[in-house]
Design a protein around this motif. Structure first.
Motif, PDB file in Angstrom:
ATOM      1  N   THR A 192       4.287  -2.327   3.127  1.00  0.00           N
ATOM      2  CA  THR A 192       6.009  -2.906   2.731  1.00  0.00           C
ATOM      3  C   THR A 192       5.719  -3.410   4.523  1.00  0.00           C
ATOM      4  N   VAL A 195       3.042  -6.320   5.254  1.00  0.00           N
ATOM      5  CA  VAL A 195       2.832  -7.235   4.757  1.00  0.00           C
ATOM      6  C   VAL A 195       4.002  -8.268   5.202  1.00  0.00           C
ATOM      7  N   GLN A 196       5.586  -7.860   5.174  1.00  0.00           N
ATOM      8  CA  GLN A 196       6.251  -8.507   6.316  1.00  0.00           C
ATOM      9  C   GLN A 196       5.723  -8.636   7.576  1.00  0.00           C
ATOM     10  N   LYS A 199       3.167 -11.834   6.515  1.00  0.00           N
ATOM     11  CA  LYS A 199       4.669 -13.059   6.660  1.00  0.00           C
ATOM     12  C   LYS A 199       4.696 -13.325   7.314  1.00  0.00           C
ATOM     13  N   ILE A 212      -0.567 -13.202   0.215  1.00  0.00           N
ATOM     14  CA  ILE A 212       0.525 -13.651   0.330  1.00  0.00           C
ATOM     15  C   ILE A 212      -0.080 -14.853  -0.242  1.00  0.00           C
ATOM     16  N   SER A 219       5.102 -11.426  -6.907  1.00  0.00           N
ATOM     17  CA  SER A 219       5.726 -10.979  -5.295  1.00  0.00           C
ATOM     18  C   SER A 219       5.700  -9.832  -4.330  1.00  0.00           C
ATOM     19  N   ASP A 220       6.346 -10.085  -3.622  1.00  0.00           N
ATOM     20  CA  ASP A 220       6.147  -8.972  -2.287  1.00  0.00           C
ATOM     21  C   ASP A 220       5.528  -7.458  -3.163  1.00  0.00           C
TER      22      ASP A 220
END
Length: 446
Positions: A192, A195-196, A199, A212, A219-220
């Motif tokens: 998680t 991914v952030q 992004k 992404i 979706s995330d």
């Protein structure tokens, strides 16, 4: 058949039970899962193919399971991490499956074997540097369990130091142990955060950034879940493949002689191992969309099927003589078949092929440090592999600060392993034990 539930003893080889069930019931056998939940264990090669390829009869959507619909599966069941529905391509069929799987396939297709081999070569040198001077190693703990994670974590876009910390939780989360849920949560948290970060600052050649930006508009949650799927599947499968192959090389003189004598290539050897010791032995599952017949058994709507790859690959109808080599034959079911066939099979093969090749080149004098009969096996409900492979060899020196053996030409870590025109390829320590529940996983129904 016994009127009571028969529990598989801890020391037994699951293959023995599979053959007993095949003899008693044929290619599809009734069994009980944890919590005395009924299921069908698919043992036959043809029957496994039918279940894998016929989505109209056998769905991957676990929400169809009658045990779920009847509220018979507790939230803390050790089966839940593997069968609870999640927003993943492996739990979808039809258009939704195509959308989710398409993103994963596109993301993985950017990596070529040449680039992956450079990653593997670098990390193989790095791992061997850690134990070469001692002249001793456990090739499971020190090598097989670590190499795939180092490579796959980089393909996902993680920093070099992040991969090693995920080795143990990734292995633990599918053991069915008491800490599996916490391990799963740890892996999810790391992904998680990844991914952030991606992004905010996308990469140019990693799977996370590709998911992404993919046109499927994941979706995330879908991105995190598919990263976890790739990480766990690629790691677990490749660890087992490397460990089984190394055991064969260290214990079977005929196998090693065929390889060193040129009668068998290393890719041939990997395929042979995937026939005889598939990385994942049993896969839950498929769920019947309606009443049907499979292998002579009456399957009811909502029934669960557990696909037993280990039994299917040695089905007497498919392989009447197990002594015959299967070199070059990729029709085994180790990577499944049909719409849900593993999309990362070539990546796993590249890691195992290169990793074993470089290891054997750097340490050609490796010998088992114990008698073959002393080698143990780590078994959980989905797979089994050598628990340790202690070896000895002539101690080897490395250049100061270079991380390279003096007799080799290790390349520096590549910045990318993606396809580009210029890159196209022309004594053993204690091992964590699984929780006891799995040993009663496949029991005969009374």
């Amino acid at each position: 058949m016994s009127t009571g539930l028969q529990r598989l003893p801890e020391s037994d080889n699951p293959a023995k039970l599979y053959e007993e069930l095949r003899e008693q019931y044929g290619p599809v056998a009734p069994v009980l899962l944890h919590g005395d939940l009924p299921a069908w264990l698919v043992l036959g090669y043809r029957e496994n193919l039918e279940a894998m390829r016929t989505q109209s009869l056998f769905s991957r959507d676990s929400r169809l399971w009658n045990a779920f619909q009847e509220g018979r599966v507790p939230a803390d069941s050790p089966l839940m991490p593997m069968v609870a529905w999640q927003p993943l391509c492996v739990f979808a069929d039809g258009d939704e499956h195509a959308r989710l799987r398409g993103a994963v396939v596109d993301g993985l297709s950017q990596f070529n074997r040449h680039g992956i081999r450079r990653y593997v070569t670098h990390y193989t040198h790095e791992l061997i540097q850690g134990f070469a001077a001692s002249g001793r190693a456990d090739l499971v703990r020190d090598y097989a369990e670590r190499l795939p994670m180092l490579v796959v974590s980089r393909l996902l876009g993680m920093a070099p130091g992040e991969g090693p910390a995920l080795v143990e939780p990734t292995l633990d989360l599918i053991r069915g142990s008491e800490t599996a849920a916490a391990s799963n949560q740890r892996v999810t948290e790391v992904l998680t955060d990844l991914v952030q970060r991606k992004k905010a600052k996308p990469g140019t050649s990693d799977l996370t950034s590709r998911l992404i930006a993919h046109e499927s508009n994941l979706s995330d949650t879908e991105i995190v879940e598919h990263l976890r799927l790739v990480l766990v599947a690629a790691h677990q499968n490749t660890v087992n493949l490397i460990a089984h192959t190394l055991r064969m090389l260290l214990t079977d003189r005929r196998f090693r002689g065929s390889l060193s004598g040129g009668r068998m290539t290393l890719p041939d050897a990997l395929e042979q191992v995937m026939w005889d010791n598939p990385p994942i032995g049993a896969i839950p599952g498929r769920w019947a969309t309606g009443d049907t017949v499979l292998g002579g058994q009456q399957i009811k709507a909502g029934d669960m099927l557990v696909l037993c790859i280990a039994a299917a690959n040695v089905d007497p109808e498919q392989r009447p003589d197990l002594s015959l080599p299967m070199h070059g034959n990729r029709s085994h079911l180790a990577l499944s078949s049909g719409p849900h066939e593993c999309p990362g099979g070539d990546i796993g093969r590249a890691i195992a092929d290169t990793g074993i090749d470089v290891l054997m080149d750097l340490l050609p004098d490796m010998e088992l440090a114990v008698h073959e009969g002393e080698l143990g096996t780590t078994t959980d409900w989905m797979a089994r592999r050598p628990s340790a492979l202690p070896v000895t060899f002539k101690p080897k020196r490395f250049k100061d600060g270079g991380g390279r053996a003096e007799s080799t030409g290790a390349q520096p870590l590549p910045e990318a392993a993606v396809s580009t025109p210029s890159q196209e390829p022309s004594s053993a320590p204690a091992v964590a034990k699984p929780g006891p529940w799995w040993r009663s996983l496949f029991r005969r129904r009374p």
